[in-house]
Motif scaffolding. Structure first.
Motif, PDB file in Angstrom:
ATOM      1  N   ARG A 320      17.297   0.219  -7.525  1.00 20.47           N
ATOM      2  CA  ARG A 320      18.633   0.084  -6.933  1.00 20.47           C
ATOM      3  C   ARG A 320      18.592  -0.628  -5.583  1.00 20.47           C
ATOM      4  O   ARG A 320      19.603  -1.218  -5.154  1.00 20.47           O
ATOM      5  N   HIS A 321      17.464  -0.599  -4.922  1.00 17.25           N
ATOM      6  CA  HIS A 321      17.373  -1.193  -3.586  1.00 17.25           C
ATOM      7  C   HIS A 321      17.546  -2.709  -3.621  1.00 17.25           C
ATOM      8  O   HIS A 321      17.950  -3.308  -2.617  1.00 17.25           O
ATOM      9  N   TYR A 322      17.258  -3.334  -4.764  1.00 14.93           N
ATOM     10  CA  TYR A 322      17.488  -4.781  -4.869  1.00 14.93           C
ATOM     11  C   TYR A 322      18.967  -5.113  -4.697  1.00 14.93           C
ATOM     12  O   TYR A 322      19.315  -6.235  -4.304  1.00 14.93           O
ATOM     13  N   ASP A 323      19.841  -4.160  -4.968  1.00 10.32           N
ATOM     14  CA  ASP A 323      21.277  -4.393  -4.838  1.00 10.32           C
ATOM     15  C   ASP A 323      21.730  -4.409  -3.377  1.00 10.32           C
ATOM     16  O   ASP A 323      22.899  -4.679  -3.098  1.00 10.32           O
ATOM     17  N   HIS A 324      20.828  -4.095  -2.452  1.00  7.95           N
ATOM     18  CA  HIS A 324      21.171  -4.074  -1.033  1.00  7.95           C
ATOM     19  C   HIS A 324      20.514  -5.215  -0.268  1.00  7.95           C
ATOM     20  O   HIS A 324      20.208  -5.087   0.926  1.00  7.95           O
ATOM     21  N   GLY A 325      20.281  -6.325  -0.947  1.00  5.36           N
ATOM     22  CA  GLY A 325      19.831  -7.529  -0.261  1.00  5.36           C
ATOM     23  C   GLY A 325      18.345  -7.819  -0.342  1.00  5.36           C
ATOM     24  O   GLY A 325      17.881  -8.823   0.203  1.00  5.36           O
ATOM     25  N   PHE A 326      17.596  -6.978  -1.031  1.00  5.81           N
ATOM     26  CA  PHE A 326      16.149  -7.200  -1.094  1.00  5.81           C
ATOM     27  C   PHE A 326      15.801  -8.227  -2.167  1.00  5.81           C
ATOM     28  O   PHE A 326      16.261  -8.149  -3.304  1.00  5.81           O
ATOM     29  N   ASP A 327      14.973  -9.187  -1.780  1.00  9.61           N
ATOM     30  CA  ASP A 327      14.443 -10.167  -2.722  1.00  9.61           C
ATOM     31  C   ASP A 327      13.203  -9.630  -3.411  1.00  9.61           C
ATOM     32  O   ASP A 327      12.807 -10.124  -4.468  1.00  9.61           O
ATOM     33  N   ASN A 328      12.603  -8.621  -2.822  1.00  4.81           N
ATOM     34  CA  ASN A 328      11.260  -8.221  -3.187  1.00  4.81           C
ATOM     35  C   ASN A 328      11.046  -6.785  -2.705  1.00  4.81           C
ATOM     36  O   ASN A 328      11.637  -6.380  -1.706  1.00  4.81           O
ATOM     37  N   LEU A 329      10.216  -6.021  -3.416  1.00  4.12           N
ATOM     38  CA  LEU A 329       9.790  -4.709  -2.949  1.00  4.12           C
ATOM     39  C   LEU A 329       8.276  -4.611  -3.092  1.00  4.12           C
ATOM     40  O   LEU A 329       7.685  -5.232  -3.989  1.00  4.12           O
ATOM     41  N   ILE A 330       7.660  -3.824  -2.234  1.00  3.23           N
ATOM     42  CA  ILE A 330       6.209  -3.654  -2.290  1.00  3.23           C
ATOM     43  C   ILE A 330       5.845  -2.785  -3.486  1.00  3.23           C
ATOM     44  O   ILE A 330       6.468  -1.752  -3.742  1.00  3.23           O
ATOM     45  N   ASN A 331       4.846  -3.225  -4.223  1.00  2.00           N
ATOM     46  CA  ASN A 331       4.360  -2.498  -5.399  1.00  2.00           C
ATOM     47  C   ASN A 331       3.206  -1.589  -4.977  1.00  2.00           C
ATOM     48  O   ASN A 331       2.091  -2.054  -4.761  1.00  2.00           O
ATOM     49  N   PHE A 332       3.469  -0.314  -4.872  1.00  2.23           N
ATOM     50  CA  PHE A 332       2.460   0.638  -4.427  1.00  2.23           C
ATOM     51  C   PHE A 332       1.506   1.060  -5.543  1.00  2.23           C
ATOM     52  O   PHE A 332       0.505   1.720  -5.271  1.00  2.23           O
ATOM     53  N   ARG A 333       1.792   0.684  -6.770  1.00  2.00           N
ATOM     54  CA  ARG A 333       1.008   1.212  -7.886  1.00  2.00           C
ATOM     55  C   ARG A 333      -0.201   0.367  -8.250  1.00  2.00           C
ATOM     56  O   ARG A 333      -1.132   0.855  -8.871  1.00  2.00           O
ATOM     57  N   PHE A 334      -0.168  -0.914  -7.886  1.00  2.00           N
ATOM     58  CA  PHE A 334      -1.267  -1.764  -8.322  1.00  2.00           C
ATOM     59  C   PHE A 334      -2.605  -1.325  -7.746  1.00  2.00           C
ATOM     60  O   PHE A 334      -3.643  -1.451  -8.415  1.00  2.00           O
ATOM     61  N   GLN A 335      -2.628  -0.828  -6.537  1.00  2.10           N
ATOM     62  CA  GLN A 335      -3.895  -0.402  -5.953  1.00  2.10           C
ATOM     63  C   GLN A 335      -4.597   0.603  -6.866  1.00  2.10           C
ATOM     64  O   GLN A 335      -5.791   0.461  -7.165  1.00  2.10           O
ATOM     65  N   GLY A 336      -3.873   1.611  -7.318  1.00  2.49           N
ATOM     66  CA  GLY A 336      -4.463   2.590  -8.233  1.00  2.49           C
ATOM     67  C   GLY A 336      -4.773   1.998  -9.591  1.00  2.49           C
ATOM     68  O   GLY A 336      -5.783   2.353 -10.210  1.00  2.49           O
ATOM     69  N   GLU A 337      -3.918   1.087 -10.066  1.00  5.10           N
ATOM     70  CA  GLU A 337      -4.164   0.452 -11.361  1.00  5.10           C
ATOM     71  C   GLU A 337      -5.410  -0.422 -11.312  1.00  5.10           C
ATOM     72  O   GLU A 337      -6.198  -0.453 -12.274  1.00  5.10           O
ATOM     73  N   ALA A 338      -5.613  -1.123 -10.197  1.00  5.36           N
ATOM     74  CA  ALA A 338      -6.819  -1.944 -10.060  1.00  5.36           C
ATOM     75  C   ALA A 338      -8.057  -1.068  -9.966  1.00  5.36           C
ATOM     76  O   ALA A 338      -9.129  -1.421 -10.510  1.00  5.36           O
ATOM     77  N   LYS A 339      -7.952   0.056  -9.278  1.00  4.14           N
ATOM     78  CA  LYS A 339      -9.083   0.986  -9.214  1.00  4.14           C
ATOM     79  C   LYS A 339      -9.444   1.462 -10.614  1.00  4.14           C
ATOM     80  O   LYS A 339     -10.624   1.590 -10.961  1.00  4.14           O
ATOM     81  N   ALA A 340      -8.420   1.707 -11.445  1.00  2.00           N
ATOM     82  CA  ALA A 340      -8.669   2.170 -12.810  1.00  2.00           C
ATOM     83  C   ALA A 340      -9.334   1.092 -13.659  1.00  2.00           C
ATOM     84  O   ALA A 340     -10.151   1.404 -14.540  1.00  2.00           O
ATOM     85  N   VAL A 341      -9.003  -0.172 -13.407  1.00  2.76           N
ATOM     86  CA  VAL A 341      -9.630  -1.267 -14.164  1.00  2.76           C
ATOM     87  C   VAL A 341     -11.143  -1.255 -13.990  1.00  2.76           C
ATOM     88  O   VAL A 341     -11.904  -1.450 -14.953  1.00  2.76           O
ATOM     89  N   PHE A 342     -11.601  -0.990 -12.766  1.00  2.00           N
ATOM     90  CA  PHE A 342     -13.030  -1.079 -12.473  1.00  2.00           C
ATOM     91  C   PHE A 342     -13.712   0.282 -12.367  1.00  2.00           C
ATOM     92  O   PHE A 342     -14.888   0.355 -12.009  1.00  2.00           O
ATOM     93  N   ARG A 343     -12.993   1.349 -12.723  1.00  4.65           N
ATOM     94  CA  ARG A 343     -13.574   2.687 -12.650  1.00  4.65           C
ATOM     95  C   ARG A 343     -14.699   2.828 -13.675  1.00  4.65           C
ATOM     96  O   ARG A 343     -14.561   2.486 -14.849  1.00  4.65           O
ATOM     97  N   ASN A 344     -15.845   3.309 -13.201  1.00  2.00           N
ATOM     98  CA  ASN A 344     -17.018   3.533 -14.063  1.00  2.00           C
ATOM     99  C   ASN A 344     -17.468   2.264 -14.773  1.00  2.00           C
ATOM    100  O   ASN A 344     -17.978   2.312 -15.896  1.00  2.00           O
ATOM    101  N   VAL A 345     -17.268   1.124 -14.120  1.00  5.91           N
ATOM    102  CA  VAL A 345     -17.632  -0.163 -14.714  1.00  5.91           C
ATOM    103  C   VAL A 345     -18.865  -0.729 -14.024  1.00  5.91           C
ATOM    104  O   VAL A 345     -18.921  -0.820 -12.796  1.00  5.91           O
ATOM    105  N   ASP A 346     -19.856  -1.090 -14.824  1.00 11.20           N
ATOM    106  CA  ASP A 346     -21.034  -1.819 -14.352  1.00 11.20           C
ATOM    107  C   ASP A 346     -20.861  -3.266 -14.787  1.00 11.20           C
ATOM    108  O   ASP A 346     -20.983  -3.585 -15.974  1.00 11.20           O
TER     109      ASP A 346
END
Length: 555
Positions: A320-346
């Motif tokens: 809903r915040h995009y309706d108040h003039g925001f072009d963009n919002l910070i994505n807080f989830r990718f950090q954890g998603e990227a950690k999961a990509v490389f978790r327990n990876v050799d």
């Protein structure tokens, strides 16, 4: 370290579609002479460390950001902060406002960062190098009433013996009663944990967080200039007739746009501010920027004022915040998603590496599905001053994952150089301090830096990466394509190691030539097949024959 001193020809004019934003804390980045900020004592992780606007200017001039393909700098708040310190969580250290989130006077430059001229030089230099300037701004709260600030503006609220205050007992030297604290912001301006001030509520809009005085952005009642600002000799704040709190804040913030040509705001604590504030800020800032450009760059047809926002915990979905003039919002989830990509990876194991690339492909496909044709965009990051530094053991591969991600991206200062966490503070309760160490100018990981630079420049030249359709072409080695219909841009990316013969006839013209922006090599497509060996990474872009014959990409 020598870096190119040229304006990047790869900066994308359609910034909102392809934001590559570099975020730095001015205090922790670089001194005026180009040296690192001073190394603070272990028990002073929260003090000002000495970074300056002039230090940022020097690094712009040296081409540090252009070499990374960056098209915007997100700078920590430049306006004046509270003058002293408060106790950190669990009273572990003295915490000063070096990060810019405890504002005192929105109308003047923070003197510990430099002068007004220093700030102007930094912004002008950024613009001359093709970089937009995004300011971190706060509308949700004011800074704490610390001892030094009270001494300056409400001296009778400070009790004798304050000179010996420690983080554990400093509040005992404050007499913040209703009469005395009327000389501060005043109860018509903020909610605060002070007698006579409005209490905090139970919702996002009215809740007092971390004891910070909460601006009454939801109020429509006109207010007068706070008492301390009326008496402050260097302020540019003046009384505005029939203006509520949010009107003052908007006026103060837009003055930075009108005076310096600021291109956008990163808005702190979005959900803790009345939505009308953001809508009105966007409109007013847009008009301020048009006025600045009419005076300074009348012949340049540039983009509109841009705003991204911090909605803590938010992801890539439309909000809903995009309706108040925001072009963009910070994505807080990718950090954890990227950690999961490389978790327990050799990454030396073919099986383990293949598992990581399969995880990454699922992530890419989901992001592209949401963002490739959408009217909203996000900024994804690996490390953050609000969370933590990404695991340095996986930083190189994580850089690849971030810089090839659909949507916009944010580089946190030092991720490109291998900056380590603050010395001796890893056990602090306040984990954010660990991520806010000084920039490591004297210990740059040059191989990692070159990796980031190649990825950043490639991304800057190709809108398909951030906004294109994602197509997996091979699982091992992992090869995918991105296609951007609006521009016709198509790229192929291969993550190795491995040998590949890929059918690309449906994506690219036969007998075309591809340039690998990572290695500098050239490859021909024969009968619709692209054959190659990939060790770590290939970044394929379509290149004209003229560029091949001259041994370089055409400008």
């Amino acid at each position: 370290m020598d870096v190119p001193n040229t304006r990047s020809k790869l900066v994308d004019d359609a910034f909102a579609e392809n934001p590559i934003v570099y975020f730095l804390l001015t205090d922790r980045f670089c001194r005026g002479g180009g040296t690192p900020p001073s190394r603070a004592a272990v028990n002073d992780p929260g003090t000002f460390h000495g970074g300056k606007f002039a230090g940022v200017t020097r690094r712009i001039q040296e081409g540090w950001f252009n070499a990374l393909g960056v098209n915007a700098l997100w700078i920590s708040a430049p306006y004046e902060q509270i003058r002293g310190w408060v106790a950190s969580e669990n009273d572990e250290f003295r915490h000063e406002a070096y990060h810019g989130y405890w504002p005192l006077d929105f109308t003047v430059v923070e003197p510990r960062f430099g002068s007004r001229d220093d700030f102007k030089d930094m912004v002008d230099c950024a613009h001359a190098h093709g970089l937009k300037v995004i300011l971190d701004v706060v509308m949700s709260h004011a800074g704490y009433p610390d001892l030094a600030t009270l001494l300056a503006f409400v001296p009778d609220a400070v009790l004798p013996g304050w000179e010996n205050a420690t983080p554990k007992d400093y509040k005992s030297f404050m007499a913040m009663d209703t009469v005395r604290m009327a000389k501060w912001w005043g109860p018509e301006w903020v909610r605060a944990e002070i007698d006579g001030y409005p209490d905090g509520g139970d919702d996002d809009l009215t809740r007092i967080s971390y004891g910070l005085p909460k601006f009454l952005t939801e109020s429509d009642a006109p207010v007068s200039l706070p008492a301390f600002l009326r008496d402050k000799p260097d302020t540019e704040a003046i009384h505005l007739d029939d203006t509520p709190v949010r009107g003052y804040l908007i006026s103060w913030l837009c003055a930075w746009v009108r005076r310096y040509g600021i291109d956008g705001f990163r808005c702190d604590s979005v959900k803790h501010v009345d939505g009308r504030c953001w809508s009105e800020l966007k409109a007013a800032a847009g008009e301020a920027l048009r006025q600045w450009r009419a005076e300074h760059t009348p012949d340049v047809d540039d983009a509109d004022f841009w705003m991204t926002g911090e909605v803590f915990g938010g992801g890539i979905e439309y909000a809903r915040h995009y309706d108040h003039g925001f072009d963009n919002l910070i994505n807080f989830r990718f950090q954890g998603e990227a950690k999961a990509v490389f978790r327990n990876v050799d990454m030396n194991s073919a099986f383990s590496r293949g598992m990581a690339w399969r995880r990454l492909d699922k992530l890419y496909a989901r992001y592209a599905d949401v963002l490739s044709e959408s009217r909203h965009n996000v900024l994804s990051y690996l490390s953050s001053h609000d969370t933590e530094l990404f695991d340095r053991a996986h930083l190189r591969n994580a850089a690849t994952a971030l810089m090839l991600l659909p949507g916009g991206v944010q580089i946190f200062y030092g991720d490109e150089s291998g900056r380590k966490e603050s010395d001796g503070v890893s056990t602090l309760t306040d984990a954010c301090q660990v991520a806010r160490s000084d920039m490591n100018w004297e210990s740059i990981d040059t191989a990692l830096l070159e990796h980031w630079r190649k990825l950043g420049r490639f991304r800057a030249g190709h809108p398909a990466i951030g906004r294109g359709k994602h197509i997996r072409l091979s699982e091992e080695p992992y090869v995918f394509a991105r296609m951007h219909g609006a521009t016709g841009d198509t790229v192929l990316v291969a993550l190795g190691p491995g040998d590949a013969s890929i059918e690309v006839g449906a994506l690219l013209p036969d007998h075309a030539t591809l340039h690998d922006a990572y290695s500098g090599e050239w490859f021909d497509i024969d009968d619709g097949i692209l054959s190659f060996r990939v060790d770590e990474l290939r970044l394929f872009e379509l290149a004209p024959s003229l560029a091949r014959s001259s041994g370089r990409l055409a400008a």
